[in-house]
Write a protein that holds these residues in place. Structure first.
Motif, short mmCIF file in Angstrom:
data_model
loop_
_atom_site.label_atom_id
_atom_site.label_comp_id
_atom_site.label_asym_id
_atom_site.label_seq_id
_atom_site.Cartn_x
_atom_site.Cartn_y
_atom_site.Cartn_z
N GLU A 66 7.44 11.97 -0.73
CA GLU A 66 7.74 10.93 0.03
C GLU A 66 7.47 11.21 1.37
OE1 GLU A 66 9.98 7.67 0.96
OE2 GLU A 66 9.23 8.27 -0.98
N MET A 67 7.60 12.50 1.71
CA MET A 67 7.45 12.74 3.31
C MET A 67 5.80 12.43 3.34
SD MET A 67 7.45 16.49 5.43
CE MET A 67 9.27 16.73 4.98
N ARG A 69 3.91 10.29 1.80
CA ARG A 69 3.92 8.59 1.98
C ARG A 69 4.13 7.99 3.19
NH1 ARG A 69 6.64 4.41 1.45
NH2 ARG A 69 8.63 5.57 1.70
N GLN A 70 5.40 8.64 3.64
CA GLN A 70 5.80 8.09 5.08
C GLN A 70 4.94 8.29 6.07
OE1 GLN A 70 10.19 9.30 5.68
NE2 GLN A 70 10.81 8.81 3.65
N ARG A 71 4.58 9.53 6.39
CA ARG A 71 3.77 9.90 7.49
C ARG A 71 2.34 9.27 7.29
NH1 ARG A 71 5.49 14.45 10.32
NH2 ARG A 71 3.85 13.95 11.78
N GLY A 73 1.64 6.56 5.85
CA GLY A 73 1.78 4.91 5.71
C GLY A 73 1.18 4.58 4.61
N ASP A 75 1.27 3.17 0.46
CA ASP A 75 2.08 2.76 -0.57
C ASP A 75 1.42 3.29 -1.83
OD1 ASP A 75 3.66 1.56 -2.60
OD2 ASP A 75 2.76 -0.38 -2.27
N LEU A 210 15.46 12.63 3.80
CA LEU A 210 14.22 12.29 3.05
C LEU A 210 14.81 11.79 1.67
CD1 LEU A 210 11.75 15.36 3.05
CD2 LEU A 210 11.16 12.75 3.61
N ASP A 213 15.97 8.37 2.49
CA ASP A 213 14.79 7.34 2.75
C ASP A 213 14.22 6.84 1.63
OD1 ASP A 213 15.40 7.29 5.44
OD2 ASP A 213 13.90 8.84 5.95
N ALA A 214 14.26 7.92 0.50
CA ALA A 214 13.51 7.70 -0.51
C ALA A 214 14.61 7.13 -1.69
CB ALA A 214 13.10 8.83 -1.39
#
Length: 219
Positions: A66-67, A69-71, A73, A75, A210, A213-214
């Motif tokens: 997840e970290m 994926r976020q950083r 950007g 999908d 995290l 956010d997930a």
């Protein structure tokens, strides 16, 4: 967990840290990428198509993905498993595309060419794979390591803590310790009780965010 009976900060006494191991970002050979940037570009061209496995929803492997994926950007779809073995089997079989997993599980497959390692998640490159970049080189601060440490019950006497800490630190300095754990990507993590407590306190807010956010709901 929705109804956790134990409060780690209240009911456990930190003693000392022992070992840490980063995760390794590994991909199935069917994914035609050899670098982190190539993976990001490949994923951005296929939003929602690539999958990553974890050992369970809300666990460290999931949160690492997840970290990333976020950083990055991107999908990508999370696929939770009940343990490392079924996740690794499906990664090898191509049912999922990538995974963040420890060196003990990934090294044999990377060395045999069945999986491709792109990066590690420690604060720096590892002794076991020094040519492999750390993700923090691409995304500063993107660090996630699993650590092993010693804790005791609430109210553990200080003299017991000091005795246990001394014994653990002596063990970590033995050459045989490095010889045993180094090839598995597991690194020694000596530290005082104060260091351990600081580590716990620093990670709780990061992991809490995290999880939120997930969208992980307590079970």
């Amino acid at each position: 967990m929705k109804n956790l009976r134990t409060d780690p900060m209240r009911d456990l006494t930190p003693v000392t840290t022992m070992f840490s191991t980063p995760f390794y970002l590994v991909v199935n050979n069917s994914i035609p990428v050899k670098t982190v940037q190539e993976l990001i570009d490949y994923a951005k061209a296929r939003p929602g198509k690539l999958t990553y496995a974890s050992l369970g929803r809300g666990g460290t492997h999931h949160l690492t993905g997840e970290m990333f994926r976020q950083r990055a950007g991107i999908d990508i779809l999370h696929v939770p498993y009940k343990g490392s073995a079924p996740a690794m089997n499906d990664l090898l079989g191509g049912q999922v595309d990538m995974m963040f997993e420890g060196g003990a599980s990934t090294f044999p497959y990377v060395q045999s060419g069945r999986l491709r390692a792109l990066a590690s998640t420690g604060p720096k490159r590892t002794h076991a794979m020094p040519d492999l970049p750390a993700l923090t080189e691409f995304f500063p601060g993107l660090v996630m390591s699993a650590w092993i440490a010693l804790v005791g019950p609430r109210g553990l006497p200080q003299d017991v803590i000091d005795t246990l800490t001394g014994a653990v630190q002596a063990m970590l300095k033995l050459p045989s310790t490095e010889e045993k754990f180094g090839p598995l990507g597991v690194e020694t993590m000596p530290g005082t009780q104060a260091d351990f407590l600081k580590l716990i306190q620093s990670e709780i807010p990061v992991l809490t965010k995290l999880v939120q956010d997930a969208g992980v709901e307590p079970q």
